[in-house]
Enzyme design. Structure first.
Site, PDB file in Angstrom:
ATOM      1  N   ASP A 141       0.651  -1.195  -0.218  1.00  0.00           N
ATOM      2  CA  ASP A 141      -0.104  -0.062  -0.162  1.00  0.00           C
ATOM      3  C   ASP A 141       0.853   1.152   0.004  1.00  0.00           C
ATOM      4  O   ASP A 141       1.916   1.598   0.600  1.00  0.00           O
ATOM      5  CB  ASP A 141      -1.020  -0.083   1.301  1.00  0.00           C
ATOM      6  N   ASP A 177       4.997   0.227  -7.717  1.00  0.00           N
ATOM      7  CA  ASP A 177       4.687   1.289  -9.337  1.00  0.00           C
ATOM      8  C   ASP A 177       4.193   2.765  -9.168  1.00  0.00           C
ATOM      9  O   ASP A 177       2.914   2.651  -9.734  1.00  0.00           O
ATOM     10  CB  ASP A 177       3.178   0.094 -10.226  1.00  0.00           C
ATOM     11  N   ARG A 216      -1.961 -10.979 -10.483  1.00  0.00           N
ATOM     12  CA  ARG A 216      -3.188  -9.707 -10.897  1.00  0.00           C
ATOM     13  C   ARG A 216      -3.177  -8.480 -10.830  1.00  0.00           C
ATOM     14  O   ARG A 216      -3.385  -7.211 -11.683  1.00  0.00           O
ATOM     15  CB  ARG A 216      -4.905  -9.925 -10.661  1.00  0.00           C
ATOM     16  N   GLU A 218      -0.308  -6.348 -10.295  1.00  0.00           N
ATOM     17  CA  GLU A 218       0.486  -5.733 -11.949  1.00  0.00           C
ATOM     18  C   GLU A 218      -0.127  -5.474 -12.913  1.00  0.00           C
ATOM     19  O   GLU A 218       0.363  -4.631 -13.170  1.00  0.00           O
ATOM     20  CB  GLU A 218       1.823  -6.870 -11.390  1.00  0.00           C
TER      21      GLU A 218
END
Length: 235
Positions: A141, A177, A216, A218
């Site tokens: 998170d 990311d 999933r 990503e």
């Protein structure tokens, strides 16, 4: 436990929660059943009851890996299938994710996975020094708001705890990311005694390692950058 709107300066490596929701949709019948049948057979002992001996969890394990926040369990299960002689400890407080992981474990008939359906930090505190060969943190998170940055999993205290747990030569993989979280994590991990960043050039953190498993989450591409891979070794 503090609320999400807490603006105090309490350290993250303590009572503050570093993760979001615990449960969203109703568990599917099969997953709910696995909580009663499969989870008790592979649950990590209560970390608040005393130290945890990884060798007692899987006698003869050649290595011990810890995944903090395994999401839906795809990565954890895939790595466990690739490395049947390695004990895989997975921690995830999101109950729907635990249910998904249990399904993957049953489908793969995996015998080398142990789960903690709660905060990983409790398990980390209960593990002995130099007991882990790898620590994996994939897409935690990001806690974007500045006032919530203190909730991020990677803090000076947690980085020091990871260094304590890794064996000499053991490795940490942190993947995100979100650019700002990568910068945040890199700053704290680089200043942690005992951890050394393995990158020599940009391609080292922009290219997925050969053993990376795409999940999933990503594939949804929810961040503001392509995944960034920070690899550290315990020296």
């Amino acid at each position: 436990m503090s609320s999400d709107n807490d603006t105090s300066n309490s350290p993250t490596w303590g009572p503050l929660r570093s993760f979001g929701r615990i449960k969203s949709r109703t568990l599917k019948p099969r997953q709910a059943a696995l909580f009663d049948t499969l989870l008790p057979t592979l649950a990590v002992p209560d970390p608040n009851a005393g130290p945890i001996d990884p060798q007692a969890l899987m006698p003869g394990a050649k290595e011990v890996w810890l995944e903090i926040g395994f999401g839906g369990g795809e990565h954890l299960a895939a790595q466990a299938a690739r490395h049947p002689d390695t004990l895989m400890i997975g921690c995830e407080p999101f109950l729907n994710g635990v249910g998904s992981a249990l399904r993957h474990i049953e489908d793969g008939a995996l015998k080398n996975v142990r789960l903690h359906a709660d905060d990983a930090r409790d398990v980390m505190k209960a593990l002995p020094d130099a007991s882990l060969d790898r620590v994996m943190i994939l897409f935690p998170d990001p806690w974007h708001k500045a006032r919530h940055n203190k909730r991020r999993l990677i803090q000076d205290e947690s980085a020091a705890e990871i260094a304590r747990l890794l064996k000499p030569g053991g490795r940490l993989r942190f993947v995100t990311d979100w650019k700002d979280y990568a910068e945040w994590a890199l700053e704290r991990l680089e200043r942690t005694p005992g951890l050394e960043w393995t990158a020599d050039r940009a391609a080292d953190w922009k290219t997925a390692p050969e053993d990376h498993v795409v999940t999933r989450y990503e594939e949804k591409k929810l961040g503001d950058t392509e995944p960034l891979f920070l690899e550290f070794v315990r020296v």
